[in-house]
Design a protein around this motif. Structure first.
Motif, PDB file in Angstrom:
ATOM      1  N   LEU A 143     100.679  20.828  95.904  1.00  0.00           N
ATOM      2  CA  LEU A 143     101.469  20.071  94.936  1.00  0.00           C
ATOM      3  C   LEU A 143     102.139  21.003  93.936  1.00  0.00           C
ATOM      4  CD1 LEU A 143      98.974  17.151  94.299  1.00  0.00           C
ATOM      5  CD2 LEU A 143     101.254  16.929  95.334  1.00  0.00           C
ATOM      6  N   ARG A 144     101.456  22.047  93.570  1.00  0.00           N
ATOM      7  CA  ARG A 144     101.988  22.985  92.584  1.00  0.00           C
ATOM      8  C   ARG A 144     102.951  24.011  93.180  1.00  0.00           C
ATOM      9  NH1 ARG A 144      96.986  24.600  88.571  1.00  0.00           N
ATOM     10  NH2 ARG A 144      96.708  22.519  87.702  1.00  0.00           N
ATOM     11  N   GLY A 145     102.771  24.349  94.435  1.00  0.00           N
ATOM     12  CA  GLY A 145     103.522  25.474  94.954  1.00  0.00           C
ATOM     13  C   GLY A 145     104.333  25.223  96.208  1.00  0.00           C
ATOM     14  N   SER A 146     104.571  23.978  96.547  1.00  0.00           N
ATOM     15  CA  SER A 146     105.385  23.700  97.727  1.00  0.00           C
ATOM     16  C   SER A 146     106.346  22.559  97.425  1.00  0.00           C
ATOM     17  CB  SER A 146     104.505  23.335  98.930  1.00  0.00           C
ATOM     18  OG  SER A 146     104.101  21.987  98.869  1.00  0.00           O
ATOM     19  N   SER A 147     107.290  22.378  98.307  1.00  0.00           N
ATOM     20  CA  SER A 147     108.243  21.277  98.137  1.00  0.00           C
ATOM     21  C   SER A 147     107.917  20.109  99.069  1.00  0.00           C
ATOM     22  CB  SER A 147     109.666  21.774  98.390  1.00  0.00           C
ATOM     23  OG  SER A 147     109.765  22.297  99.696  1.00  0.00           O
ATOM     24  N   LEU A 148     106.722  20.134  99.681  1.00  0.00           N
ATOM     25  CA  LEU A 148     106.316  19.028 100.550  1.00  0.00           C
ATOM     26  C   LEU A 148     106.267  17.725  99.757  1.00  0.00           C
ATOM     27  CD1 LEU A 148     103.313  20.648 102.466  1.00  0.00           C
ATOM     28  CD2 LEU A 148     105.570  20.114 103.400  1.00  0.00           C
ATOM     29  N   ARG A 149     106.649  16.636 100.399  1.00  0.00           N
ATOM     30  CA  ARG A 149     106.486  15.330  99.767  1.00  0.00           C
ATOM     31  C   ARG A 149     104.996  15.061  99.552  1.00  0.00           C
ATOM     32  NH1 ARG A 149     109.399  13.119 104.271  1.00  0.00           N
ATOM     33  NH2 ARG A 149     107.561  11.825 104.489  1.00  0.00           N
ATOM     34  N   ILE A 150     104.683  14.213  98.620  1.00  0.00           N
ATOM     35  CA  ILE A 150     103.286  13.936  98.277  1.00  0.00           C
ATOM     36  C   ILE A 150     102.521  13.377  99.469  1.00  0.00           C
ATOM     37  CG2 ILE A 150     101.778  12.497  96.845  1.00  0.00           C
ATOM     38  CD1 ILE A 150     103.802  13.021  94.534  1.00  0.00           C
ATOM     39  N   ASP A 151     103.144  12.485 100.236  1.00  0.00           N
ATOM     40  CA  ASP A 151     102.449  11.955 101.408  1.00  0.00           C
ATOM     41  C   ASP A 151     102.203  13.052 102.444  1.00  0.00           C
ATOM     42  OD1 ASP A 151     105.304  11.862 101.898  1.00  0.00           O
ATOM     43  OD2 ASP A 151     104.889  10.603 103.648  1.00  0.00           O
ATOM     44  N   GLU A 152     103.133  14.024 102.540  1.00  0.00           N
ATOM     45  CA  GLU A 152     102.938  15.148 103.461  1.00  0.00           C
ATOM     46  C   GLU A 152     101.786  16.039 102.997  1.00  0.00           C
ATOM     47  OE1 GLU A 152     107.304  16.125 105.263  1.00  0.00           O
ATOM     48  OE2 GLU A 152     106.984  16.627 103.141  1.00  0.00           O
ATOM     49  N   VAL A 153     101.678  16.238 101.704  1.00  0.00           N
ATOM     50  CA  VAL A 153     100.549  17.007 101.164  1.00  0.00           C
ATOM     51  C   VAL A 153      99.246  16.328 101.560  1.00  0.00           C
ATOM     52  CG1 VAL A 153      99.353  17.720  99.047  1.00  0.00           C
ATOM     53  CG2 VAL A 153     101.830  18.031  99.239  1.00  0.00           C
ATOM     54  N   GLY A 154      99.190  15.027 101.371  1.00  0.00           N
ATOM     55  CA  GLY A 154      97.990  14.270 101.743  1.00  0.00           C
ATOM     56  C   GLY A 154      97.643  14.434 103.214  1.00  0.00           C
ATOM     57  N   ARG A 155      98.632  14.293 104.078  1.00  0.00           N
ATOM     58  CA  ARG A 155      98.390  14.452 105.522  1.00  0.00           C
ATOM     59  C   ARG A 155      97.955  15.881 105.860  1.00  0.00           C
ATOM     60  NH1 ARG A 155     102.807  11.252 105.984  1.00  0.00           N
ATOM     61  NH2 ARG A 155     104.183  12.977 106.583  1.00  0.00           N
ATOM     62  N   ASN A 156      98.576  16.869 105.224  1.00  0.00           N
ATOM     63  CA  ASN A 156      98.207  18.263 105.463  1.00  0.00           C
ATOM     64  C   ASN A 156      96.782  18.574 105.018  1.00  0.00           C
ATOM     65  OD1 ASN A 156     100.466  19.395 106.726  1.00  0.00           O
ATOM     66  ND2 ASN A 156     101.541  19.578 104.781  1.00  0.00           N
TER      67      ASN A 156
ATOM     68  N   GLY B 177      94.299  16.268 105.322  1.00  0.00           N
ATOM     69  CA  GLY B 177      93.386  15.433 106.082  1.00  0.00           C
ATOM     70  C   GLY B 177      93.230  13.999 105.627  1.00  0.00           C
ATOM     71  N   PHE B 178      94.170  13.495 104.844  1.00  0.00           N
ATOM     72  CA  PHE B 178      94.095  12.101 104.397  1.00  0.00           C
ATOM     73  C   PHE B 178      95.032  11.266 105.249  1.00  0.00           C
ATOM     74  CE2 PHE B 178      92.728  14.651 100.868  1.00  0.00           C
ATOM     75  CZ  PHE B 178      91.606  13.973 100.429  1.00  0.00           C
ATOM     76  N   SER B 179      94.518  10.183 105.802  1.00  0.00           N
ATOM     77  CA  SER B 179      95.307   9.377 106.726  1.00  0.00           C
ATOM     78  C   SER B 179      96.264   8.425 106.024  1.00  0.00           C
ATOM     79  CB  SER B 179      94.383   8.594 107.661  1.00  0.00           C
ATOM     80  OG  SER B 179      93.503   7.796 106.911  1.00  0.00           O
ATOM     81  N   SER B 180      96.025   8.144 104.747  1.00  0.00           N
ATOM     82  CA  SER B 180      96.950   7.262 104.025  1.00  0.00           C
ATOM     83  C   SER B 180      97.237   7.834 102.639  1.00  0.00           C
ATOM     84  CB  SER B 180      96.368   5.849 103.885  1.00  0.00           C
ATOM     85  OG  SER B 180      95.378   5.803 102.887  1.00  0.00           O
TER      86      SER B 180
ATOM     87  N   SER C  57      97.606   6.145  99.918  1.00  0.00           N
ATOM     88  CA  SER C  57      96.801   5.491  98.875  1.00  0.00           C
ATOM     89  C   SER C  57      95.399   6.108  98.788  1.00  0.00           C
ATOM     90  CB  SER C  57      96.717   3.986  99.108  1.00  0.00           C
ATOM     91  OG  SER C  57      96.093   3.706 100.343  1.00  0.00           O
ATOM     92  N   HIS C  58      94.808   6.432  99.933  1.00  0.00           N
ATOM     93  CA  HIS C  58      93.481   7.076  99.924  1.00  0.00           C
ATOM     94  C   HIS C  58      93.585   8.461  99.291  1.00  0.00           C
ATOM     95  CE1 HIS C  58      89.945   9.071 102.060  1.00  0.00           C
ATOM     96  NE2 HIS C  58      89.450   8.267 101.146  1.00  0.00           N
ATOM     97  N   PHE C  59      94.613   9.212  99.649  1.00  0.00           N
ATOM     98  CA  PHE C  59      94.823  10.525  99.049  1.00  0.00           C
ATOM     99  C   PHE C  59      94.979  10.403  97.538  1.00  0.00           C
ATOM    100  CE2 PHE C  59      98.193  13.686  97.769  1.00  0.00           C
ATOM    101  CZ  PHE C  59      97.308  14.733  97.574  1.00  0.00           C
ATOM    102  N   SER C  60      95.818   9.483  97.103  1.00  0.00           N
ATOM    103  CA  SER C  60      96.070   9.318  95.669  1.00  0.00           C
ATOM    104  C   SER C  60      94.793   8.947  94.912  1.00  0.00           C
ATOM    105  CB  SER C  60      97.153   8.260  95.456  1.00  0.00           C
ATOM    106  OG  SER C  60      97.495   8.182  94.097  1.00  0.00           O
ATOM    107  N   ARG C  61      94.019   8.021  95.473  1.00  0.00           N
ATOM    108  CA  ARG C  61      92.761   7.600  94.838  1.00  0.00           C
ATOM    109  C   ARG C  61      91.782   8.767  94.736  1.00  0.00           C
ATOM    110  NH1 ARG C  61      91.999   3.590  97.810  1.00  0.00           N
ATOM    111  NH2 ARG C  61      90.604   4.525  99.333  1.00  0.00           N
ATOM    112  N   CYS C  62      91.604   9.499  95.825  1.00  0.00           N
ATOM    113  CA  CYS C  62      90.684  10.650  95.824  1.00  0.00           C
ATOM    114  C   CYS C  62      91.172  11.731  94.865  1.00  0.00           C
ATOM    115  CB  CYS C  62      90.542  11.234  97.229  1.00  0.00           C
ATOM    116  SG  CYS C  62      89.604  10.202  98.359  1.00  0.00           S
ATOM    117  N   TYR C  63      92.470  11.972  94.851  1.00  0.00           N
ATOM    118  CA  TYR C  63      93.015  13.015  93.981  1.00  0.00           C
ATOM    119  C   TYR C  63      92.821  12.649  92.516  1.00  0.00           C
ATOM    120  CZ  TYR C  63      95.661  16.981  92.493  1.00  0.00           C
ATOM    121  OH  TYR C  63      96.000  18.180  91.906  1.00  0.00           O
ATOM    122  N   ARG C  64      93.032  11.379  92.198  1.00  0.00           N
ATOM    123  CA  ARG C  64      92.841  10.923  90.813  1.00  0.00           C
ATOM    124  C   ARG C  64      91.378  11.097  90.385  1.00  0.00           C
ATOM    125  NH1 ARG C  64      95.849   8.134  87.386  1.00  0.00           N
ATOM    126  NH2 ARG C  64      97.353   7.446  88.932  1.00  0.00           N
TER     127      ARG C  64
END
Length: 133
Positions: free
Chosen positions: A67-80, A82-85, A87-94
């Motif tokens: 998130l800090r050092g790439s231009s990947l979209r947030i959903d792509e960061v989550g997939r990269n 290991g998060f399948s959705s 919303s799950h990535f966002s919840r875990c990250y929060r």
């Protein structure tokens, strides 16, 4: 190096190489030739939380770096990481950081260059003489 430290190094290397498609604790233990319970005991003896929690934190730290050092979209960061959705990535990250992935990106976007790869060597302090275990 003790057997516990050797097992930890091997577990960390497996986790590191499988951030985008995480292994379950049982799968990780099977690759290492031990039971899940033994792997959990070794993590505790070395002063860490359970392997699943450690693995999740490792994946979320990787997400922070992306998130800090790439231009990947947030959903792509989550997939990269290991998060399948999204919303799950966002919840875990929060839960991990106290703020959303979007806020992380907005606050820290492209600040200083950061490493985008974990290396088992980053955890060499695990095996120092002063560390419990």
């Amino acid at each position: 190096m003790t057997d516990d430290h050797y097992l930890m190094r091997e577990a960390l290397a497996l986790m590191e190489s499988n951030l985008s498609e995480p292994l379950l604790t049982g799968e990780l233990a099977a690759y290492l030739g031990v039971s899940s319970k033994k792997l959990e005991r070794v993590f505790r003896r070395c002063g860490f939380q359970l392997p699943a929690r450690f693995y999740l934190d490792l994946r979320l730290e990787r997400a922070r770096q992306l998130l800090r050092g790439s231009s990947l979209r947030i959903d792509e960061v989550g997939r990269n990481c290991g998060f399948s959705s999204a919303s799950h990535f966002s919840r875990c990250y929060r839960e991990f950081s106290g703020h959303s992935p979007r806020e992380e990106r907005k606050t820290h976007a492209m600040q200083a260059p950061c490493r985008l790869h974990f290396h088992c060597a980053d955890y060499t302090w695990l095996f120092s003489a002063g560390h419990p275990g």
